[in-house]
Motif scaffolding. Structure first.
Motif, PDB file in Angstrom:
ATOM      1  N   VAL A  56       1.144  -0.713  -0.007  1.00 36.77           N
ATOM      2  CA  VAL A  56      -0.240  -0.026   0.066  1.00 36.77           C
ATOM      3  C   VAL A  56       0.706   0.956   0.115  1.00 36.77           C
ATOM      4  N   THR A 126      -5.284  -6.200   2.527  1.00 34.06           N
ATOM      5  CA  THR A 126      -5.147  -5.088   2.043  1.00 34.06           C
ATOM      6  C   THR A 126      -5.624  -3.252   1.952  1.00 34.06           C
ATOM      7  N   THR A 127      -6.893  -3.517   1.701  1.00 30.18           N
ATOM      8  CA  THR A 127      -8.256  -3.135   2.186  1.00 30.18           C
ATOM      9  C   THR A 127      -8.865  -2.529   2.943  1.00 30.18           C
ATOM     10  N   THR A 128      -8.309  -2.771   3.963  1.00 31.68           N
ATOM     11  CA  THR A 128      -8.656  -2.729   5.384  1.00 31.68           C
ATOM     12  C   THR A 128      -7.616  -1.755   5.727  1.00 31.68           C
ATOM     13  N   ALA A 130      -5.647  -0.043   3.530  1.00 28.15           N
ATOM     14  CA  ALA A 130      -5.587   1.039   2.643  1.00 28.15           C
ATOM     15  C   ALA A 130      -6.478   1.897   3.070  1.00 28.15           C
ATOM     16  N   GLY A 131      -7.971   1.838   3.873  1.00 24.27           N
ATOM     17  CA  GLY A 131      -8.652   2.559   4.696  1.00 24.27           C
ATOM     18  C   GLY A 131      -8.365   2.711   5.482  1.00 24.27           C
ATOM     19  N   TYR A 144      -3.256   0.789  -3.783  1.00 28.04           N
ATOM     20  CA  TYR A 144      -2.972  -0.407  -4.287  1.00 28.04           C
ATOM     21  C   TYR A 144      -3.134  -0.912  -4.772  1.00 28.04           C
ATOM     22  N   GLY A 147      -6.113  -5.770  -6.379  1.00 26.90           N
ATOM     23  CA  GLY A 147      -6.874  -5.643  -7.456  1.00 26.90           C
ATOM     24  C   GLY A 147      -6.642  -7.036  -8.148  1.00 26.90           C
ATOM     25  N   GLU A 150      -5.690 -10.274  -6.642  1.00 24.79           N
ATOM     26  CA  GLU A 150      -7.456 -10.829  -6.936  1.00 24.79           C
ATOM     27  C   GLU A 150      -8.015 -11.721  -8.066  1.00 24.79           C
TER      28      GLU A 150
END
Lengths: 287, 227
Positions: A56, A126-128, A130-131, A144, A147, A150
């Motif tokens: 990230v 990663t998403t968590t 990044a948020g 990041y 995507g 995945e």
């Protein structure tokens, strides 16, 4: 036992077309299965490598409190590693990778901000992370690359499922071929089988040559599949390693040997199941 | 040795009544003819004794044991106590006389070291020891039938069933076969011969059971052919 082996050999030779058809589908099924397994193993390795490289990147505003941001991020349990790269270091990296950036920087100055680079323990987090980074004071924007990992994982899953379905169909085809081959062999020797039954031969005695036939077909199919698969895969792997050096191709002989062993076991199992079912059914029909 | 107790046999597909309420008792060591026209039930009788089929009604006993209770391996063991001879001899064409006879020992698990002596003995009994290397195609019909008898007796079964053993033979060969069967009987083996060879039944007199349309219509202890 010599008698039963000889009878099995005679049955296979006597029905050469059926034997070859069975052998061909079995070799095809086992080679396909081997390639699907190797594909899965290799793509899993590639994905793991990609996952380990996913990071990230948070671009910081000028004057942001980098120490506070860094310590807040390092407190998150999902974070494996976090560093702040100063804007000069970022420019140096970019100039190293893309030489034309030097000229742009000479004209317009350093366009890059200080950058926070975060590596997560699991790509799913990663998403968590990044948020959480985006909410911090002093963070301009976040990027990041999870995507594409995945997406690649989803494509691999689809390929894997399609491969296994194909292999299942081929194995079923092999099984039906063996059922047919054993049935034809028994029908060709029906007079002898009839005499055996009347003389008091046990079912086991009558069936043994056909079980040996199934076993031999399984062993032979697996040996041929192994002989095609291993050199074929090794040639492909060495060529791909030259073409794409970053691709982490599996070239471990022990893993390949284990795979061939598993295929041999599967071949023998399919051969035995086919001949047990076919010979049992034929004898039941006679009674 | 063989006992039929109110035995009926109906073939399910054709609904044909092959045997109808048959009661009989064949003692150990007897020589018995089973006579009747084609379709009278002679082969059905053999089939029941071999447990190739089960009676629709009644019970078949061999050596005092009801066959209905036999399952799997016991049926095979039961058949080892019976020697069977067919009209078409059912020799295996790719095997020599000796190998055809030895085949009975092979499939019943007799140790190989005993084969030579037993095969030789059986072939001697039927007068064919000198043709042990001949293939069936190199033998006359009568000789082939004698090899089939040797195969049936090599395991020394207590019961010998012969279904039309002289059906394909000329009168001289038929008499030879009957003499061989009588010799086997003299050794203590119970022999049942299904036949419609009138001259043989009249010449070599033994107890005769007559079947007509599946029913046992005559049991003559002194023999004689009367349909």
């Amino acid at each position: 036992m010599t008698y039963h082996l000889r009878q099995a050999w005679l049955a296979m030779r006597g029905n050469l077309t059926a034997t070859l058809a069975t052998l061909t589908t079995m070799v095809l099924a086992l080679v396909m299965l081997g390639f699907v397994v190797l594909l899965t193993l290799n793509v899993d390795r590639a994905l793991s490598q990609l996952e380990s490289q996913v990071e990230v990147a948070a671009f910081l505003r000028d004057g942001a409190d980098t120490e506070r941001i860094l310590s807040s991020i390092q407190d998150l349990p999902q974070v494996r590693e976090a560093t702040v790269v100063r804007k000069d270091a970022v420019l140096a990296e970019m100039q190293r990778d893309y030489p034309y950036v030097r000229e742009a920087a000479e004209l317009a100055g350093n366009p890059f901000p200080d950058t926070l680079r975060v590596r997560v323990a699991r790509v799913a987090d990663t998403t968590t992370v990044a948020g959480a980074v985006r909410k911090l004071d002093g963070v301009e924007s976040v990027e990041y690359g999870a995507g594409y990992v995945e997406r690649a994982a989803r494509v691999l899953d689809a390929v894997r499922v399609a491969g296994y379905v194909l292999v299942a169909l081929l194995l079923a085809g092999t099984l039906f071929n063996i059922l047919n081959a054993v049935r034809v062999a028994m029908y060709a020797r029906r007079a002898e089988i009839n005499v055996m039954r009347l003389l008091g031969a046990t079912r086991g005695f009558i069936r043994l040559p056909y079980l040996i036939e199934g076993l031999l077909l399984g062993v032979l199919g697996a040996a041929l599949a192994g002989a095609l698969l291993v050199p074929g895969y090794e040639a492909l792997a060495s060529r791909l390693t030259v073409l794409v050096p970053s691709l982490p191709m599996l070239q471990d002989r022990a893993v390949l040997a284990q795979l061939v062993g598993t295929l041999a076991g599967l071949g023998v199992l399919v051969g035995l199941v086919g001949s047990v079912v076919a010979s049992g059914r034929y004898l039941r029909e006679l009674e | 040795m063989i006992q039929f107790h109110h035995v009926s046999l109906e073939y399910p597909v054709t609904r044909t009544l092959a045997l109808d309420d048959v009661n009989l008792h064949i003692k150990k060591g007897e020589f018995v003819y089973l006579v009747g026209h084609s379709g009278a039930g002679k082969s059905s009788f053999m089939s029941l004794v071999l447990k190739r089929s089960l009676p629709s009604k009644g019970e078949v006993y061999v050596a005092g044991e009801p066959l209905r209770r036999f399952r799997g391996g016991r049926t095979a063991m039961h058949r080892r106590r019976i020697g069977m001879i067919f009209q078409d001899n059912q020799l295996l064409p790719h095997l020599s006389s000796a190998d055809n006879v030895a085949f009975a020992l092979r499939v019943t698990g007799v140790p190989r070291r005993e084969w030579d002596e037993r095969v030789s003995g059986a072939l001697k009994l039927v007068g064919l020891d000198h043709k042990k290397h001949a293939l069936p195609v190199q033998l006359s019909q009568g000789e082939q039938q004698r090899v089939a008898i040797a195969r049936a007796i090599v395991s020394e079964p207590p019961l010998l069933l012969a279904d039309e053993p002289t059906g394909n033979l000329d009168p001289e060969n038929s008499r030879d076969i009957l003499k061989v069967l009588q010799n086997v009987n003299l050794r203590g083996t119970t022999v049942v011969v299904a036949t419609h060879a009138r001259d043989l039944v009249e010449t070599f007199r033994h107890r005769t059971l007559t079947l007509r349309r599946g029913r046992l219509v005559r049991d003559d202890p002194y023999g004689g052919y009367a349909l």
